[in-house]
Scaffold this motif. Sequence first.
Motif, mmCIF file in Angstrom:
data_model
loop_
_atom_site.group_PDB
_atom_site.id
_atom_site.type_symbol
_atom_site.label_atom_id
_atom_site.label_comp_id
_atom_site.label_asym_id
_atom_site.label_seq_id
_atom_site.Cartn_x
_atom_site.Cartn_y
_atom_site.Cartn_z
ATOM 1 N N VAL A 166 -83.532 27.936 50.208
ATOM 2 C CA VAL A 166 -82.989 26.792 50.942
ATOM 3 C C VAL A 166 -81.968 27.302 51.958
ATOM 4 C CG1 VAL A 166 -81.698 24.625 50.792
ATOM 5 C CG2 VAL A 166 -83.280 25.268 48.957
ATOM 6 N N ILE A 167 -82.195 26.999 53.210
ATOM 7 C CA ILE A 167 -81.247 27.397 54.254
ATOM 8 C C ILE A 167 -79.940 26.647 54.060
ATOM 9 C CG2 ILE A 167 -80.778 27.215 56.733
ATOM 10 C CD1 ILE A 167 -83.727 27.914 57.181
ATOM 11 N N ALA A 168 -78.849 27.409 54.090
ATOM 12 C CA ALA A 168 -77.531 26.835 53.792
ATOM 13 C C ALA A 168 -77.107 25.839 54.862
ATOM 14 C CB ALA A 168 -76.496 27.939 53.675
ATOM 15 N N GLN A 169 -76.672 24.687 54.406
ATOM 16 C CA GLN A 169 -76.161 23.667 55.320
ATOM 17 C C GLN A 169 -74.677 23.849 55.623
ATOM 18 O OE1 GLN A 169 -77.770 19.715 55.157
ATOM 19 N NE2 GLN A 169 -75.710 18.795 55.045
ATOM 20 N N GLU A 170 -73.970 24.482 54.697
ATOM 21 C CA GLU A 170 -72.517 24.599 54.874
ATOM 22 C C GLU A 170 -72.029 25.925 54.298
ATOM 23 O OE1 GLU A 170 -69.658 21.099 54.328
ATOM 24 O OE2 GLU A 170 -69.278 22.280 52.520
ATOM 25 N N ARG B 120 -77.618 22.828 59.421
ATOM 26 C CA ARG B 120 -78.612 21.827 59.031
ATOM 27 C C ARG B 120 -79.595 22.501 58.080
ATOM 28 N NH1 ARG B 120 -80.278 20.553 63.714
ATOM 29 N NH2 ARG B 120 -82.289 21.640 63.750
ATOM 30 N N SER B 121 -79.713 21.958 56.884
ATOM 31 C CA SER B 121 -80.506 22.600 55.851
ATOM 32 C C SER B 121 -82.006 22.476 56.127
ATOM 33 C CB SER B 121 -80.167 21.996 54.485
ATOM 34 O OG SER B 121 -80.778 22.732 53.446
ATOM 35 N N ARG C 243 -89.092 28.136 57.042
ATOM 36 C CA ARG C 243 -89.156 27.459 58.340
ATOM 37 C C ARG C 243 -87.768 27.387 58.984
ATOM 38 N NH1 ARG C 243 -93.610 24.699 59.509
ATOM 39 N NH2 ARG C 243 -92.486 23.048 60.621
ATOM 40 N N PRO C 244 -87.160 28.556 59.254
ATOM 41 C CA PRO C 244 -85.790 28.589 59.774
ATOM 42 C C PRO C 244 -85.660 27.929 61.147
ATOM 43 C CG PRO C 244 -86.799 30.761 59.936
ATOM 44 C CD PRO C 244 -87.713 29.925 59.114
ATOM 45 N N HIS C 245 -86.764 27.848 61.902
ATOM 46 C CA HIS C 245 -86.691 27.262 63.242
ATOM 47 C C HIS C 245 -86.445 25.758 63.204
ATOM 48 C CE1 HIS C 245 -90.792 26.861 61.814
ATOM 49 N NE2 HIS C 245 -91.014 25.905 62.730
#
Length: 406
Positions: free
Chosen positions: A259-263, A206-207, A212-214
């Motif tokens: 951006v935290i990877a979604q996939e 989930r991106s 805010r990785p949490h």
Amino acid sequence: MSFKPVLPDRTLLAFIAKTAQTIHRDQVKWRRYLHQHPETANEEFETTRFLTERVQRMGLMVRRIDMPTGVLAELRGKRPGPTVAIRSDIDALPVHEETGLPFCSKTPGRMHACGHDMHMATVLGAAAILTRCVDQLAGTVRFIFQPAEERPPGGARPMIANGALEKVEMIFGLHVDPHIPTGKIGIRDGVTMASVYDFNLTIHGRSGHAARPHTAVDAIVVASEIVGSLQTIVSREVDPMTPVAITFGKIEGGVARNVIAQEVKLTGTARTLSKSAQKQLPRLIKRTVAGICRARGASYTLEPIATYPVLSNSPETNAIFNATFTGLFGRGRVGTMSAGLGGEDFACYLEHVPGAMCRLGVMNRKIGADRPWHSPQFIADEAALPYGSALLAASVFTYTNSRRKR
């Protein structure tokens, strides 16, 4: 009672060896044309046209197959007898050639870096020799020019479905080897090459914002944990005396550094020389992936791409190779090769009929022919062609003679 091959008479062996040298110039032309025009899996249209034209000129019958590429051809002897098969793969690799050869690939990003051009020229040579011995040939020789060996799920099973092994009693194959000197071959009884389980794995997270990785589920972190944890299958869940490898050759995911990877998509392969471990590995991989994803709040898609069986060579076929090569070229030229975790869909034929794949030496350091398979600098010594062709042609006679003596 041990199997004892019965060689052709000395006159025929000498004729085969001499003919192999006579046609060598043609073989070099065939090989260099094929080397200059490499085509990757299931795109071997020009290769198929070339091979079809050559075998038809030799007088072989071409069988119709329901496949876009590949050739099945037959030579029928003047006397009744068994059907045997000789197989060559025909596809190239997506490799950009860096050999500097005057006949190097004319297609950027495509190269015969595994020697399949040599295989085709060798098998065409065997066909040319056998056409000149057809009056002495008992039975039928089927020549299998198979596409897509390099790309799972491979071309062997479609060729089998199209009748490649119909009535076949034994199948012969060879593969060039840059670790064996020209003029020698390598054989090994039983398990020789690994089973293959190729798979694609996608991790769904989930991106969110990198700061805010949490609030997110980081697919890269989950994928990294999976890659590391799968190695414990090798070290802690399989008998340490059993060769196993699980490797990821490609990982891609994410869109930006903040951006935290979604996939994340991973491309993997699992290899083993053990038939029991072959059955275990898909289950253990799925269990590990599922457990980690569940623990981290991610999900996954696991897509099996292909499975090849363990390649297990017939001792009888190897005895034929050994006796025939020695009869042709003298003692001290046949060695025992080691088993390895490389995969080969020739193994699919061996699920149905006895046979073996030997290694044809093509190493010659004077010309730089000592680089590994799949290297952009891979070179094969063309002086090996007559050795391979004579071996395949004479092995047909050794088999038919041995069969009559049983």
